[in-house]
Scaffold this motif. Structure first.
Motif, PDB file in Angstrom:
ATOM      1  N   SER A  35      34.505  32.935 -48.875  1.00 46.51           N
ATOM      2  CA  SER A  35      33.119  33.203 -49.269  1.00 46.51           C
ATOM      3  C   SER A  35      32.345  34.044 -48.263  1.00 46.51           C
ATOM      4  O   SER A  35      31.179  34.354 -48.490  1.00 46.51           O
ATOM      5  N   ALA A  36      32.987  34.434 -47.151  1.00 44.78           N
ATOM      6  CA  ALA A  36      32.244  35.140 -46.102  1.00 44.78           C
ATOM      7  C   ALA A  36      31.677  36.472 -46.589  1.00 44.78           C
ATOM      8  O   ALA A  36      30.520  36.808 -46.315  1.00 44.78           O
ATOM      9  N   TYR A  37      32.486  37.252 -47.325  1.00 52.74           N
ATOM     10  CA  TYR A  37      31.994  38.559 -47.789  1.00 52.74           C
ATOM     11  C   TYR A  37      30.970  38.387 -48.904  1.00 52.74           C
ATOM     12  O   TYR A  37      30.039  39.200 -49.027  1.00 52.74           O
ATOM     13  N   SER A  62      28.499  43.844 -49.375  1.00 54.70           N
ATOM     14  CA  SER A  62      27.889  45.094 -48.922  1.00 54.70           C
ATOM     15  C   SER A  62      28.580  45.617 -47.670  1.00 54.70           C
ATOM     16  O   SER A  62      28.535  44.966 -46.614  1.00 54.70           O
ATOM     17  N   PRO A  63      29.223  46.806 -47.735  1.00 51.33           N
ATOM     18  CA  PRO A  63      29.822  47.384 -46.527  1.00 51.33           C
ATOM     19  C   PRO A  63      28.823  47.584 -45.384  1.00 51.33           C
ATOM     20  O   PRO A  63      29.153  47.299 -44.227  1.00 51.33           O
ATOM     21  N   PRO A  64      27.589  48.070 -45.643  1.00 53.45           N
ATOM     22  CA  PRO A  64      26.628  48.190 -44.532  1.00 53.45           C
ATOM     23  C   PRO A  64      26.315  46.852 -43.875  1.00 53.45           C
ATOM     24  O   PRO A  64      26.210  46.769 -42.647  1.00 53.45           O
ATOM     25  N   LEU A  65      26.165  45.791 -44.695  1.00 51.53           N
ATOM     26  CA  LEU A  65      25.902  44.477 -44.112  1.00 51.53           C
ATOM     27  C   LEU A  65      27.106  43.986 -43.312  1.00 51.53           C
ATOM     28  O   LEU A  65      26.948  43.346 -42.269  1.00 51.53           O
ATOM     29  N   LEU A  66      28.300  44.297 -43.785  1.00 50.48           N
ATOM     30  CA  LEU A  66      29.502  43.917 -43.046  1.00 50.48           C
ATOM     31  C   LEU A  66      29.533  44.625 -41.692  1.00 50.48           C
ATOM     32  O   LEU A  66      29.798  43.991 -40.656  1.00 50.48           O
ATOM     33  N   VAL A 103      29.400  42.851 -37.964  1.00 49.01           N
ATOM     34  CA  VAL A 103      30.398  43.049 -36.917  1.00 49.01           C
ATOM     35  C   VAL A 103      29.727  43.488 -35.612  1.00 49.01           C
ATOM     36  O   VAL A 103      30.010  42.948 -34.529  1.00 49.01           O
ATOM     37  N   VAL A 104      28.811  44.447 -35.715  1.00 46.60           N
ATOM     38  CA  VAL A 104      28.105  44.925 -34.516  1.00 46.60           C
ATOM     39  C   VAL A 104      27.263  43.806 -33.915  1.00 46.60           C
ATOM     40  O   VAL A 104      27.236  43.592 -32.694  1.00 46.60           O
ATOM     41  N   GLY A 105      26.568  43.064 -34.778  1.00 46.14           N
ATOM     42  CA  GLY A 105      25.718  41.988 -34.291  1.00 46.14           C
ATOM     43  C   GLY A 105      26.509  40.893 -33.597  1.00 46.14           C
ATOM     44  O   GLY A 105      26.125  40.411 -32.515  1.00 46.14           O
ATOM     45  N   LEU A 106      27.616  40.469 -34.197  1.00 48.60           N
ATOM     46  CA  LEU A 106      28.452  39.449 -33.568  1.00 48.60           C
ATOM     47  C   LEU A 106      28.997  39.929 -32.230  1.00 48.60           C
ATOM     48  O   LEU A 106      29.063  39.168 -31.256  1.00 48.60           O
ATOM     49  N   ALA A 107      29.390  41.207 -32.187  1.00 50.99           N
ATOM     50  CA  ALA A 107      29.920  41.748 -30.934  1.00 50.99           C
ATOM     51  C   ALA A 107      28.852  41.743 -29.840  1.00 50.99           C
ATOM     52  O   ALA A 107      29.110  41.356 -28.689  1.00 50.99           O
ATOM     53  N   LEU A 108      27.635  42.159 -30.184  1.00 49.72           N
ATOM     54  CA  LEU A 108      26.559  42.224 -29.189  1.00 49.72           C
ATOM     55  C   LEU A 108      26.148  40.831 -28.728  1.00 49.72           C
ATOM     56  O   LEU A 108      25.955  40.588 -27.529  1.00 49.72           O
ATOM     57  N   VAL A 129      34.982  35.404 -32.289  1.00 54.07           N
ATOM     58  CA  VAL A 129      35.963  36.435 -32.631  1.00 54.07           C
ATOM     59  C   VAL A 129      36.744  36.013 -33.871  1.00 54.07           C
ATOM     60  O   VAL A 129      37.004  36.825 -34.771  1.00 54.07           O
ATOM     61  N   LEU A 130      37.145  34.736 -33.933  1.00 45.58           N
ATOM     62  CA  LEU A 130      37.867  34.248 -35.105  1.00 45.58           C
ATOM     63  C   LEU A 130      37.019  34.402 -36.362  1.00 45.58           C
ATOM     64  O   LEU A 130      37.507  34.855 -37.411  1.00 45.58           O
ATOM     65  N   TYR A 131      35.751  34.038 -36.285  1.00 39.35           N
ATOM     66  CA  TYR A 131      34.882  34.164 -37.453  1.00 39.35           C
ATOM     67  C   TYR A 131      34.671  35.623 -37.836  1.00 39.35           C
ATOM     68  O   TYR A 131      34.579  35.954 -39.027  1.00 39.35           O
ATOM     69  N   LEU A 132      34.586  36.490 -36.847  1.00 35.10           N
ATOM     70  CA  LEU A 132      34.460  37.919 -37.141  1.00 35.10           C
ATOM     71  C   LEU A 132      35.688  38.407 -37.906  1.00 35.10           C
ATOM     72  O   LEU A 132      35.566  39.118 -38.914  1.00 35.10           O
ATOM     73  N   LEU A 133      36.877  38.002 -37.449  1.00 34.08           N
ATOM     74  CA  LEU A 133      38.110  38.414 -38.126  1.00 34.08           C
ATOM     75  C   LEU A 133      38.200  37.810 -39.520  1.00 34.08           C
ATOM     76  O   LEU A 133      38.672  38.460 -40.462  1.00 34.08           O
ATOM     77  N   MET A 134      37.766  36.569 -39.681  1.00 38.72           N
ATOM     78  CA  MET A 134      37.757  35.950 -41.003  1.00 38.72           C
ATOM     79  C   MET A 134      36.842  36.702 -41.960  1.00 38.72           C
ATOM     80  O   MET A 134      37.159  36.893 -43.140  1.00 38.72           O
ATOM     81  N   THR A 135      35.701  37.141 -41.455  1.00 36.72           N
ATOM     82  CA  THR A 135      34.751  37.877 -42.294  1.00 36.72           C
ATOM     83  C   THR A 135      35.330  39.224 -42.717  1.00 36.72           C
ATOM     84  O   THR A 135      35.215  39.628 -43.876  1.00 36.72           O
TER      85      THR A 135
END
Length: 396
Positions: free
Chosen positions: A283-285, A291-295, A299-304, A361-367
């Motif tokens: 259900s993450a996406y 939305s690709p822009p939201l994705l 990713v950028v937000g989680l990284a920062l 990182v795991l959640y980012l990859l799952m998303t």
């Protein structure tokens, strides 16, 4: 300042806002509000959608049958096309345990445009209301609870008292998920932490707020509010049905409340990383509205927010960049501190808190995987069903 230092300072600024300006999402003190017992206890129908739940039903259904509720209550278990004998097992457990009356129904496969759970809820709610009309009184409340949720004996009583005392149309408790295996310890508390970050409970519980959310494992819903919000029909395509349900109730003028549970526990095991991965990625996406822009922004937000603090701290130490090391280290410290309350709630060792960047990182990859599976036509897959993105579902 160097580029690394600017990133570290930006991450620290983000954590300063998250700490103080984001609804104190990291605190765990949102529990059932004050409760007074009513003079007359209202009728309640407990609706349990169940699909291939024979593994967990012996641990959860007896807790519903044994509810210590002073008013009239019944359980309707909706067997959603199970192939493991879920319905027969439910009847057997009710025959052995007694308690609240149980009815098992099987509505068949969902029509196009419906998710299986909401299709099951539709039929369970309809049966509860039909029976109520025959007796001259519909149930005042509906307890919508998943088949893997075990309730303490007074759970229903406490939920109804909280709803009545505070004039709430929807009361939802986020069940305490199982935390036994090493992967569950690493991933599960973070699931609740990230959910609270997306939907700060204080904002949800504020009258007139725009933020709306619920936890689908335990939702007490006033029947009148369900009719007014046209649920579940109005949200029939929703993959993230609990948040959609809360939004529909709030938009129709209802008052909602969401908090952490005591005595409401999920018994479903997620012993391996793959089990947890599927639970999150299905259900993450959809959470990002496909939305690709939201994705990309996520990713950028989680990284920062989560990756930059330890990385800039290490880079600053290695390059003797004092600003980067100081800002990155302080951001990591703030992040770690905000995770401690959730770990205490789950009775987990506090040394897990500094590992939150790795979990992120795991959640980012799952998303990201959720998006990949969506574009491969396997998105939102659960127990043999795959659901189309909402706008692709036919209208009724």
């Amino acid at each position: 300042m160097s580029a690394v230092a600017w990133i570290a300072v930006g991450s620290l600024a983000a954590w300063g806002w998250l700490l103080l300006g984001h609804g104190f999402f990291w605190r765990t003190d949102q529990r059932l509000p004050r409760r007074e017992e009513p003079d007359v206890w209202p009728d309640v129908a407990v609706v349990v959608p169940a699909r291939d739940e024979a593994q967990v039903l012996p641990l959860s259904l007896p807790s519903l049958l044994a509810q210590d509720y002073p008013g009239r209550a019944e359980i309707i278990l909706v067997d959603d096309g199970s192939e493991d004998g879920t319905g027969a097992l439910a009847r057997e457990l009710a025959g052995l345990r007694g308690g609240l009356p149980l009815t098992v129904i099987s509505p068949g496969d969902p029509e196009p445009g419906w998710t299986g759970k909401l299709w099951a809820l539709r039929h369970g709610i309809a049966l509860a209301r039909e029976r109520g009309r025959e007796d001259g009184r519909e149930p005042e409340y509906l307890l919508l609870t998943d088949a893997d949720i075990a309730h303490a004996p007074g759970s229903l009583r406490e939920l109804v008292a909280a709803a009545r005392t505070n004039h709430l149309d929807l009361v939802s408790q986020m069940a305490r998920l199982r935390v036994v295996s090493a992967w569950e310890r690493l991933v599960v508390p973070a699931f609740v932490y990230f959910f609270g970050q997306l939907y700060p409970f204080r904002w949800v519980n504020r009258t007139g707020a725009r933020t709306a959310a619920a936890a689908g494992g335990c939702v007490l819903l006033r029947t009148e509010a369900a009719v007014r919000a046209r649920v579940p029909d109005s949200i029939r395509q929703a993959v993230i049905d609990d948040v959609s349900l809360a939004g529909a109730v709030r938009r129709s003028g209802g008052r909602i409340w969401l908090g952490l549970a005591e005595g409401v526990d999920s018994v479903r095991p997620y012993p391996r990383l793959g089990d947890l991965w599927r639970m999150v990625s299905r259900s993450a996406y959809a959470q990002l509205r496909h939305s690709p822009p939201l994705l990309a922004g996520t990713v950028v937000g989680l990284a920062l927010v989560y990756l930059a603090p330890p990385l800039t701290l290490c880079a600053g130490v290695l390059s003797v960049d004092g600003v980067a090391a100081w800002a990155g280290g302080l951001a990591w410290a703030v992040m770690t501190a905000t995770y401690l309350p959730v770990l205490r709630y789950y009775r987990q060792p506090l040394w897990l808190a500094p590992l939150l960047p790795f979990t992120a990182v795991l959640y980012l990859l799952m998303t990201v995987d959720s998006a990949v599976q969506h574009y491969r036509g396997r998105g939102a897959a659960w127990k043999g069903r795959t659901y189309a993105r909402p706008e692709a579902a036919p209208e009724r």
